[in-house]
Motif scaffolding. Structure first.
Motif, short mmCIF file in Angstrom:
data_model
loop_
_atom_site.label_atom_id
_atom_site.label_comp_id
_atom_site.label_asym_id
_atom_site.label_seq_id
_atom_site.Cartn_x
_atom_site.Cartn_y
_atom_site.Cartn_z
N HIS A 165 0.93 -1.08 0.43
CA HIS A 165 -0.07 -0.08 -0.24
C HIS A 165 0.88 1.42 -0.18
N THR A 212 -1.55 -1.79 -3.82
CA THR A 212 -2.50 -0.89 -3.78
C THR A 212 -2.08 0.91 -3.73
N ASP A 246 -5.51 3.73 -7.38
CA ASP A 246 -6.59 1.57 -6.59
C ASP A 246 -7.56 2.26 -5.84
N LYS A 287 -14.55 1.91 -5.70
CA LYS A 287 -13.62 1.63 -4.45
C LYS A 287 -13.22 2.04 -3.27
N SER A 375 -8.51 -7.46 1.82
CA SER A 375 -7.16 -6.37 0.77
C SER A 375 -5.67 -5.48 1.77
#
Length: 378
Positions: A165, A212, A246, A287, A375
């Motif tokens: 991330h 991400t 993302d 999203k 995620s």
């Protein structure tokens, strides 16, 4: 050295496994940030990470300064092995977190002087100036994503460090963190930030296809003025840029308590409005939106006139994670800022001297029970 919520510089330097399904399964994971990690002396860093681990947080937001890692221009800027790069602190922070089972969300900002053409403002440890060439930032982000893509072991570590991330900058809608905001009375920060996103997004993906990329990273500002762009103006401006991304991130520090009915933006009660704005982005529908800074301060400072008592801070913290507006998959994480008070931002779970506030135990209880969403898993 004091800058907004962060205490960065000499004054401070002196001083994941999947859990079983539970009632918190769809609630955002309780994440945490420690703003001392980028500046504490390296020989104190492991102790800081141990202190972080004790909170029960399974996710950490981390600031990395581009200007510290790349003090001179690299000859091969996409190669993390280029000798111009100094990864010592980044390795220690990210390797230390991952080895403790904590997943990092990395926010990267602060332009090196060689890329900006100007130094950081006097007395400020990070450089908010836009790089002259956005690709310089993109190249660096590829090197960063490559080094921590989980396919290699950084020197000095026995584990592969995986970081997925990446936030592009920190609060670029604010003059304090991103300059210029205006030229000749016209806003330029939105197009400049869009240029950074366009340069960085494909480069991060080259370094790590499963990364991400989080954009926005929006500071908690209601209306646009000479100090920056308001939250809604910033979102709508970025929406018009048709950017690749993302996920989006927002910072929330409302004056009112979490359960207060208010139309202020951003606030906990206006999260649905923010999600509707995000849905209007190209490919933005459904999203995720990370809340990568949030909290309540327990003293007045030049940066924030609102304060709460220690007891109120605990109550408000508990209320945040119980709100129906945040208990949804679109909000994977809420990052409490900060682990420990600094003189500019007394919103910590610990006082400046290190004593635990009542909010510490409240956060620890929520963080320990939190389920890390898919995620955010490796």
């Amino acid at each position: 050295m004091r800058n907004g919520r962060r205490m960065i510089g000499a004054a401070l330097a002196a001083g994941i496994l999947a859990a079983p399904a539970s009632a918190l399964a769809v609630a955002p994971v309780a994440a945490l940030q420690d703003d001392r990690l980028p500046v504490v002396p390296l020989n104190q860093l492991q102790a800081r990470l141990d202190l972080f681990k004790q909170t029960g947080a399974k996710v950490a937001r981390v600031d990395l300064f581009w200007s510290e890692i790349a003090t001179r221009r690299p000859k091969k800027p996409t190669d993390p092995r280029d000798p111009a790069y100094n990864w010592t602190r980044a390795d220690a922070i990210l390797g230390g977190l991952v080895s403790r089972g904590i997943r990092p969300i990395v926010s990267v900002y602060s332009t090196p002087r060689w890329a900006a053409g100007v130094a950081a403002p006097r007395g400020q440890a990070f450089n908010p100036n836009m790089p002259k060439k956005p690709n310089d930032f993109g190249f660096f982000m590829q090197a960063l994503a490559t080094r921590y893509n989980g396919k290699s072991i950084p020197p000095g570590y026995s584990i592969m460090v995986s970081v997925r991330h990446f936030e592009i900058w920190n609060e670029p809608n604010l003059q304090l963190f991103f300059r210029p905001q205006y030229k000749k009375g016209k806003n330029v920060s939105i197009k400049n930030y869009a240029a950074l996103v366009r340069a960085a997004y494909p480069r991060i993906k080259k370094g790590n296809r499963s990364a991400t990329v989080i954009i926005g990273v929006t500071g908690p500002k209601g209306k646009s003025n000479n100090t920056g762009q308001g939250t809604i103006d910033w979102m709508r401006g970025l929406r018009g840029q048709n950017l690749p991304f993302d996920a989006y991130s927002q910072h929330i520090y409302p004056a009112a308590g979490p359960r207060a009915a208010t139309t202020a933006v951003p606030s906990w009660s206006t999260i649905p409005q923010l999600l509707k704005e995000l849905d209007q982005f190209k490919n933005g529908r459904k999203k995720p939106m990370y809340i990568t800074e949030a909290g309540y301060t327990t003293a007045v400072t030049p940066y924030r006139r609102v304060k709460v008592s220690f007891a109120q801070q605990k109550t408000f913290l508990q209320q945040i994670w119980s709100l129906p507006t945040v208990k949804q998959p679109r909000i994977p994480a809420i990052v409490w800022f900060n682990l420990q008070d600094n003189p500019a931002w007394p919103g910590g779970l610990l006082t400046f001297g290190g004593a635990k506030k009542p909010s510490y135990a409240a956060f620890q209880a929520i963080a320990t029970r939190s389920v890390v969403p898919p995620s955010l898993r490796p």
